[in-house]
Design a protein around this motif. Structure first.
Motif, PDB file in Angstrom:
ATOM      1  N   LYS A  19       1.015  -1.205  -0.018  1.00 41.16           N
ATOM      2  CA  LYS A  19       0.059  -0.077  -0.171  1.00 41.16           C
ATOM      3  C   LYS A  19       0.891   1.228   0.021  1.00 41.16           C
ATOM      4  N   THR A  20       1.876   1.393   0.751  1.00 35.58           N
ATOM      5  CA  THR A  20       2.778   2.391   0.903  1.00 35.58           C
ATOM      6  C   THR A  20       3.612   2.461  -0.264  1.00 35.58           C
ATOM      7  N   ARG A  21       3.844   1.608  -0.957  1.00 37.97           N
ATOM      8  CA  ARG A  21       4.740   1.677  -2.387  1.00 37.97           C
ATOM      9  C   ARG A  21       3.700   2.197  -3.448  1.00 37.97           C
ATOM     10  N   ALA A  22       2.383   1.515  -3.581  1.00 37.19           N
ATOM     11  CA  ALA A  22       1.479   2.206  -4.266  1.00 37.19           C
ATOM     12  C   ALA A  22       1.259   3.611  -4.165  1.00 37.19           C
ATOM     13  N   LYS A  23       1.200   4.018  -2.908  1.00 34.01           N
ATOM     14  CA  LYS A  23       0.901   5.298  -2.458  1.00 34.01           C
ATOM     15  C   LYS A  23       1.895   6.153  -3.222  1.00 34.01           C
ATOM     16  N   ILE A  24       3.224   5.897  -3.034  1.00 39.10           N
ATOM     17  CA  ILE A  24       4.428   6.597  -3.403  1.00 39.10           C
ATOM     18  C   ILE A  24       4.617   6.449  -5.124  1.00 39.10           C
ATOM     19  N   VAL A  25       4.222   5.623  -5.691  1.00 40.93           N
ATOM     20  CA  VAL A  25       4.078   5.670  -7.047  1.00 40.93           C
ATOM     21  C   VAL A  25       3.106   6.404  -8.073  1.00 40.93           C
ATOM     22  N   ALA A  26       1.913   6.370  -7.176  1.00 40.44           N
ATOM     23  CA  ALA A  26       0.477   7.123  -7.632  1.00 40.44           C
ATOM     24  C   ALA A  26       0.868   8.695  -7.551  1.00 40.44           C
ATOM     25  N   THR A  27       1.639   8.916  -6.442  1.00 43.21           N
ATOM     26  CA  THR A  27       1.761  10.092  -6.002  1.00 43.21           C
ATOM     27  C   THR A  27       3.050  10.843  -6.808  1.00 43.21           C
ATOM     28  N   ALA A  28       3.768  10.064  -7.408  1.00 46.38           N
ATOM     29  CA  ALA A  28       4.952  10.458  -8.239  1.00 46.38           C
ATOM     30  C   ALA A  28       4.366  10.796  -9.596  1.00 46.38           C
ATOM     31  N   ALA A  29       3.497   9.607  -9.896  1.00 44.74           N
ATOM     32  CA  ALA A  29       3.101   9.980 -11.249  1.00 44.74           C
ATOM     33  C   ALA A  29       1.960  11.339 -11.415  1.00 44.74           C
ATOM     34  N   ASP A  30       1.478  11.665 -10.347  1.00 44.67           N
ATOM     35  CA  ASP A  30       0.699  12.896 -10.586  1.00 44.67           C
ATOM     36  C   ASP A  30       1.811  13.810 -10.672  1.00 44.67           C
ATOM     37  N   LEU A  31       2.606  14.009  -9.869  1.00 47.57           N
ATOM     38  CA  LEU A  31       3.546  15.203  -9.890  1.00 47.57           C
ATOM     39  C   LEU A  31       4.314  15.127 -11.263  1.00 47.57           C
ATOM     40  N   ILE A  32       4.837  13.744 -11.542  1.00 43.45           N
ATOM     41  CA  ILE A  32       5.618  14.050 -13.015  1.00 43.45           C
ATOM     42  C   ILE A  32       4.457  14.533 -13.984  1.00 43.45           C
ATOM     43  N   ARG A  33       3.295  14.022 -14.109  1.00 44.12           N
ATOM     44  CA  ARG A  33       2.295  14.275 -14.988  1.00 44.12           C
ATOM     45  C   ARG A  33       2.420  16.067 -15.155  1.00 44.12           C
ATOM     46  N   ALA A  34       2.358  16.683 -13.907  1.00 44.23           N
ATOM     47  CA  ALA A  34       2.243  18.082 -13.901  1.00 44.23           C
ATOM     48  C   ALA A  34       3.396  18.891 -14.143  1.00 44.23           C
ATOM     49  N   ARG A  35       4.686  18.189 -13.732  1.00 48.03           N
ATOM     50  CA  ARG A  35       6.103  18.982 -13.627  1.00 48.03           C
ATOM     51  C   ARG A  35       6.794  18.266 -14.568  1.00 48.03           C
ATOM     52  N   GLY A  36       6.738  17.102 -15.073  1.00 50.68           N
ATOM     53  CA  GLY A  36       7.635  16.445 -15.635  1.00 50.68           C
ATOM     54  C   GLY A  36       8.816  15.652 -14.851  1.00 50.68           C
ATOM     55  N   VAL A  37       9.274  14.682 -15.465  1.00 49.43           N
ATOM     56  CA  VAL A  37      10.470  14.094 -14.718  1.00 49.43           C
ATOM     57  C   VAL A  37      11.481  15.000 -14.111  1.00 49.43           C
TER      58      VAL A  37
END
Length: 219
Positions: A19-37
């Motif tokens: 669950k923790t790992r999934a939360k990290i990945v989903a959060t990173a995906a949202d940030l990268i979507r908005a800000r880029g890698v």
């Protein structure tokens, strides 16, 4: 950590760890979507995920490992979404409904973020071979979805049996990706709609050409 070792480690996670790992990945995906890698730091991800750095590093060795996980996450979601849209398309009317759904969905943000997979490919393909190969695999899977649709068109007698569906499927992926890019720069989905319309119009033209004439056109 090697990719195979990392995969095995993920498989051994406890439900809480998963669950923790999934939360990290989903959060990173949202940030990268908005800000880029390039515009997303590990500190950004840790803060937005509300996890500690020690928790983060239990799951990921570095940013490269995190980005690879984001590609898996985004790719699975994108392919699942497109599969659902395309799975019953077998007529021009159905293809038009698919086109409308894709364009309307992108219009929700005025096209500002482009395609999640296309954006990742643009940023990481030259820096990470593993990520590039995974992205290429995902685009091939997307192309296969169009191949299934086009073969269905052939079975339904809508386009000639001799039509090069592999080439046409590549064209559809390219029209969608190009459309996302044009919409992103214009902040308007009209260019995206036009790009996809050209691919559909090309298919309609094929529908009016018999197999003998198709052979002549290729000569």
């Amino acid at each position: 950590m090697e990719e195979s070792s990392r995969t095995a480690a993920v498989a051994r996670l406890t439900p809480r760890g998963a669950k923790t790992r999934a939360k990290i990945v989903a959060t990173a995906a949202d940030l990268i979507r908005a800000r880029g890698v390039g515009g997303t730091t590990l500190d950004d991800v840790v803060s937005a995920s509300k996890v500690s750095k020690s928790q983060f590093y239990r799951h990921f060795d570095d940013k490269t490992a995190l980005v690879r996980a984001v590609i898996e996450y985004v790719g699975d979601r994108k392919i699942s979404e497109e599969r659902e849209r395309l799975e019953n398309v077998g007529t021009f009317a159905g293809l038009r409904r698919w086109r409308d759904a894709v364009v309307e969905n992108n219009a929700l943000q005025s096209g500002r973020y482009g395609c999640s997979l296309g954006s990742l490919a643009n940023e990481v393909s030259d820096q990470d071979r593993v990520a590039r190969l995974k992205l290429n695999e995902l685009f091939d899977t997307w192309k296969e979805l169009f191949l299934v649709v086009l073969r269905r068109f052939q079975e339904n007698g809508l386009i000639p049996d001799e039509a090069d569906v592999d080439r046409l499927a590549t064209g559809f992926v390219a029209s969608v990706q190009g459309g996302y890019l044009l919409a992103q720069t214009a902040r308007d989905v009209a260019p995206m709609a036009s790009a996809i319309d050209v691919a559909i119009d090309n298919l309609r033209l094929l529908a009016m050409v018999d197999e003998g004439e198709l052979g002549k056109l290729r000569a």
